[in-house]
Write a protein that holds these residues in place. Structure first.
Motif, PDB file in Angstrom:
ATOM      1  N   HIS A   1      27.687  84.335  45.400  1.00 27.07           N
ATOM      2  CA  HIS A   1      27.543  84.650  43.975  1.00 27.07           C
ATOM      3  C   HIS A   1      28.062  86.079  43.713  1.00 27.07           C
TER       4      HIS A   1
ATOM      5  N   GLU B   1      21.050  90.741  39.263  1.00 26.95           N
ATOM      6  CA  GLU B   1      21.003  89.339  38.906  1.00 26.95           C
ATOM      7  C   GLU B   1      19.578  88.947  38.553  1.00 26.95           C
TER       8      GLU B   1
ATOM      9  N   HIS C   1      31.440  87.742  41.570  1.00 25.03           N
ATOM     10  CA  HIS C   1      31.503  88.864  40.615  1.00 25.03           C
ATOM     11  C   HIS C   1      32.572  89.865  41.036  1.00 25.03           C
TER      12      HIS C   1
ATOM     13  N   HIS D   1      28.448  84.760  33.862  1.00 19.24           N
ATOM     14  CA  HIS D   1      28.107  83.699  34.810  1.00 19.24           C
ATOM     15  C   HIS D   1      28.675  82.355  34.369  1.00 19.24           C
TER      16      HIS D   1
HETATM   17 ZN   LIG Z   1      25.367  87.238  38.851  1.00 24.60          ZN
END
Ligand SMILES: [Zn+2]
Length: 205
Positions: free
Chosen positions: A144, A201, A148, A156
């Motif tokens: 994840h 996050e 980014h 997202h």
């Molecule tokens: Zn994220």
């Protein structure tokens, strides 16, 4: 009878992805089974993007090692033991540093929060499976953050590994991957940039 031989030479060429290497430096070692599943899952998640992950130890970094891109990952908390944490402050499962508009190659994984998130479903697994499951879950969190960083994208996806929150169901699932739009995005990543603030996050449940 005169036999005539004909040789047929076929020349062909295939389109291939421009493989790009991403060196990922971990600040702490993982146990053997956790490291193996961590490595395998990172490879599986990114194999269709043209990005090849090279996993390394930060402490054993060798002079002259070079990759197209680098990312440094700090493993916070008891990442190897994966024992039930006593008390865990609320916060993200993983994060990546940001400076202004630039997403930096510095990520953290918060193992105590991860362990708490995995919860009783994880506890019910036999010990030999827990290492594998923990390594795989950590790889999903890091993938994840890699999204980014590589895409230089703060937003997202609607589903898959790049969505904004995950829970034990996704982290323990046998099948959890990037969705197709995210994979397409990762196949055409922009050139990296440099810069420092911190974005976090949302922690999942
Ligand atoms: Zn994220």
């Amino acid at each position: 009878m005169l036999l005539r031989y004909t040789s047929l030479v076929v020349l062909s060429v295939s389109v291939c992805l421009q493989a790009e290497t991403l060196g990922v430096y971990l600040d702490k070692p993982l146990s053997g089974p956790a490291q193996a599943s961590f490595r395998n899952e990172l490879h599986n998640l990114l194999k269709d993007t043209g990005v090849s992950i090279e996993l390394r130890s930060l402490k054993e970094r060798k002079a002259g090692e070079s990759f197209d891109r680098l990312m440094v990952v700090q493993l916070r908390g008891a990442c190897d033991a994966m024992e039930s944490p006593l008390a865990v402050k609320a916060g993200p499962l993983a994060s990546t540093q940001v400076d202004g508009g630039r997403i930096l190659p510095y990520a953290e994984i918060f193992c105590d929060r991860l362990r708490q998130t995995l919860g009783t479903a994880f506890d019910r697994e036999p010990p030999y499976r827990r290492n594998m499951l923990a390594g795989r879950a950590m790889a999903r969190l890091l993938a994840h953050e890699i999204y980014h960083f590589l895409a230089q994208e703060k937003s997202h996806s609607a589903g898959g590994v790049a969505k904004n929150c995950v829970g034990s169901r996704e982290l323990l699932s046998e099948d959890f991957a990037f969705d197709h739009p995210t994979l397409a995005r990762l196949r055409t990543v922009p050139e990296p940039a440099a810069a420092v603030a911190e974005t976090e996050e949302a922690a999942g449940r």
